[in-house]
Design a protein around this motif. Structure first.
Motif: not given
Lengths: 198, 198
Positions: B174-198
């Motif tokens: 479950x800890x590994x699952x959480x870490x992976x989920x956080x990584x995926x979500x953080x990367x998606x948010x980062x991408x959302x903040x880039x001007x080129x994204x969306x």
DNA sequence: GTCTATAGAAGGATAGAC
DNA sequence: GTCTATCCTTCTATAGAC
């Protein structure tokens, strides 16, 4: 030949477990589908349903690992291999009407809180999958420290993909699982190539 | 009060389904644990086990969604919320001896290939979870197009975390699952903040 | 309308014929 | 040692007493 009946019972049971789970599969149902006399079960598996179940879990775990490793090896690099596994899983789901999925997932959840012997067998299978996947990830360039948790996540995405895709009878979930797994693996490989990493 | 007995049957059944699954839970076992007469089941659920099962699946799905949303909201931002969900799941697993996990996962796998009515109920629950999670991800800054597959992956990691952690009786998965989920979500948010994204 | 008793089928397991 | 017949329990479901 006696071992032929035995093997037929094992194959049939594995198939029924995958479709209907442990409690959902009856011994009479097994011998009927395997064209075996009822007594054969207790001849070959004196411990009854539990002994048969344990052997099926461990055997299915080994066989599925070999299958997945073979598919994984079709890819040229790590990301290609992971993609092949998830694409293959989606293809099998579609081709079998969403019945042929992970051979032990249903049983694992069923017995987790009710049969410690079988729970341990499923835990051993998952552990061997994790170990094998981590080894492949390391060989493909994932920093050693990150390989194990990443392997766990990839297997969880595959299992979750089976669960949601079977429920919805649609491969959207398995496709999303594959995309997530690829993203995680690609990021880990990228990190492995940075001089500061590892 | 008649609806009290009904509610007690629903609560008890939900609990037993989570621990032992659908086929592993008997109606006699339910009324015994719920301190209800056997006839009450067929009084309140004329359709028998299947009707009771369907209502339990949909009800458990709603209740678990509310629980997860409450925990998610504890986080200040998206990543914190996701972390809270996986940390909370690990904590509950530990606290309950690895029995209290997803209320419908076991049933979902059991009925996927054997009961279309119940399969559909589990599919509806998963779909409502995916929709709700995707909405939260969008609100937190994930590009709209990416929100749904990401929501699916997060739920799959949670389900996979339950499966492997219950089998191993250890929260590593479950800890590994959480870490992976956080990584995926953080990367998606980062991408959302880039001007080129969306 | 709440509850008990029981039907009828299917569950796992066993004994013993051959 | 291969197979059949049967045991006892448990399952879901129903009938009917109260």
């Amino acid at each position: 030949m006696q071992s032929d009946t035995r093997r037929r019972i094992l194959d049939t049971t594995a198939d029924l477990f995958r479709r209907h789970g442990y409690t959902g599969t009856g011994l009479k149902q097994i011998v009927a589908a395997a064209n075996a006399p009822f007594g054969s079960i207790y001849h070959f598996f004196p411990g009854g349903k539990q002994e048969l179940g344990e052997e099926v879990i461990r055997r299915s775990g080994r066989m599925y690992q070999e299958l997945v490793e073979a598919v994984w090896s079709q890819g040229d690099d790590l990301v290609d291999g992971v993609r092949a596994v998830f694409d293959g899983a989606a293809e099998v789901l579609r081709a079998t009407g969403y019945v042929d999925a992970c051979p032990i997932a249903t049983v694992a959840l069923e017995v987790a809180s009710s049969n410690d012997t079988l729970r341990r067998a499923t835990a051993d299978v998952f552990e061997s999958w994790v170990t094998a996947a981590a080894e492949r990830l390391r060989a493909g360039g994932v920093p050693s420290r990150r390989a194990r948790p990443l392997a766990i996540a990839v297997i969880q995405l595959l299992e979750g993909g089976f669960m949601l895709s079977r429920a919805a009878q649609d491969t959207e979930a398995m496709d999303a699982a594959g995309a997530a797994a690829i993203e995680l693996v690609a990021a880990a490989v990228r990190r492995g190539k940075l001089p500061a990493a590892r």
